[in-house]
Design an enzyme around this catalytic site. Structure first.
Site, mmCIF file in Angstrom:
data_model
loop_
_atom_site.group_PDB
_atom_site.id
_atom_site.type_symbol
_atom_site.label_atom_id
_atom_site.label_comp_id
_atom_site.label_asym_id
_atom_site.label_seq_id
_atom_site.Cartn_x
_atom_site.Cartn_y
_atom_site.Cartn_z
ATOM 1 N N HIS A 293 0.720 -1.183 -0.093
ATOM 2 C CA HIS A 293 -0.061 0.013 0.058
ATOM 3 C C HIS A 293 0.845 1.334 0.010
ATOM 4 O O HIS A 293 0.321 2.117 -0.788
ATOM 5 C CB HIS A 293 -0.931 -0.087 1.111
ATOM 6 N N HIS B 97 3.142 10.434 2.520
ATOM 7 C CA HIS B 97 2.622 11.256 1.369
ATOM 8 C C HIS B 97 3.873 12.893 1.411
ATOM 9 O O HIS B 97 3.999 13.334 0.531
ATOM 10 C CB HIS B 97 1.330 11.834 1.830
#
Length: 315
Positions: free
Chosen positions: A239, A266
């Site tokens: 993921h 991120h």
């Protein structure tokens, strides 16, 4: 790797909820002309209120998700799973219409988007693709986490994570990105989190739409509590790789190079991409297969021209 730009063959519709907002969302992806890029059209009951190109200069950097637009104003959050699917499946141009501030989470992965793209079909366009080719290493570091772009003849991801919890531990995934690899090895890897963090996230207005239907949850006993367990033994790093692909898609054009990260997320992904694009000696813009184009050109202007969730509907 195709040398021409591509779009989808038909409108695709989605209904779902935002993983952080918990709000119901309707979203549709439309075919778009060559050199449109990926553009979000944000609607309210009064009509279209903003168009935001999915490019690095429009990303609001944060830790929880990838956001395009102004976090304090008009924006779309949690775009990374959709962007990963579009990038990996070879979609260069599309208009994404959305009536909320967050992309629907679906099952916490990219599978629904991949299946919808394949169902709609992929249309080759006459315009040639442009690529950012990495020419030299570019690195960033943040609190013990590192990320690096390296020259490579292809598009490759080498992602490593390292968690103290025994449920995750240290995992690594490395592969060249192709539609087949993404579909079979990455698209079903779900977002994940810890039960101990839930109350803190709720208090800050996040994870309001998170559930065992769309997230892998690690309980207080350091075990995965989802009844079905994991989809891959190393689902967590897969993921994180999916997220990295979605974050790299914010370059606006495809990158020829290897992206390598350790303990990334991120924020680190966004900072690494910005560092690459800020160094005009670190890349060149090319058309394939020729190695001729605007050496050191800026990528962003190219791109600018350019709870239960329900499955997609191809119309």
């Amino acid at each position: 790797m195709t040398q021409h730009q591509q779009t989808i063959g038909a409108r695709i519709g989605f209904n779902g909820v935002g993983v952080h907002s918990g709000a119901a969302v309707e979203m549709a992806i439309h075919p778009a002309d060559a050199d449109t890029g990926i553009v979000f059209h944000i609607f309210e009951p009064s009509g279209l209120i903003r168009e935001i190109a999915a490019v690095s200069t429009n990303v609001s950097v944060n830790d929880l998700s990838t956001v395009v637009g102004d976090m304090a104003g008009v924006h779309v959050a949690t775009v990374e799973h959709l962007m990963a699917a579009l990038y990996a499946m070879g979609i260069d141009n599309a208009v994404v219409e959305i009536d909320g501030r967050e992309v629907p989470i679906m099952e916490g992965d990219s599978r629904a988007f991949v299946e919808a793209i394949e169902g709609a079909g992929i249309v080759r366009q006459r315009a040639r693709r442009r690529f950012i080719r990495v020419l030299k290493p570019v690195s960033v570091e943040m609190k013990g986490a590192t990320a690096q772009y390296l020259p490579y003849e292809g598009t490759r991801f080498e992602i490593e994570i390292d968690f103290a919890t025994a449920a995750i531990g240290r995992q690594r995934f490395a592969a060249d990105l192709t539609p087949e690899t993404f579909r079979n090895e990455l698209s079903r890897a779900r977002t994940f989190g810890f039960m101990k963090d839930v109350e803190r996230l709720w208090a800050s207005g996040h994870a309001l739409g998170s559930s065992l239907d769309n997230s892998v949850v690690i309980g207080d006993d350091d075990r995965v509590i989802n009844p079905g367990g994991l989809r891959y033994p190393d689902e967590f790093v897969r993921h994180k790789t999916l997220d990295a692909i979605g974050d790299q898609a914010m370059a606006g054009v495809r990158i020829l190079g290897c992206y390598r990260s350790y303990r990334g997320g991120h924020r680190l992904n966004a900072l690494a991409l910005r560092a690459l694009l800020a160094d005009r000696t670190a890349y060149e813009v090319v058309e394939m297969p020729a190695r001729v184009a605007a050496r050191g050109g800026k990528a962003a202007p190219l791109a600018a021209v350019a709870a239960s969730a329900y499955g997609p509907q191809v119309l």
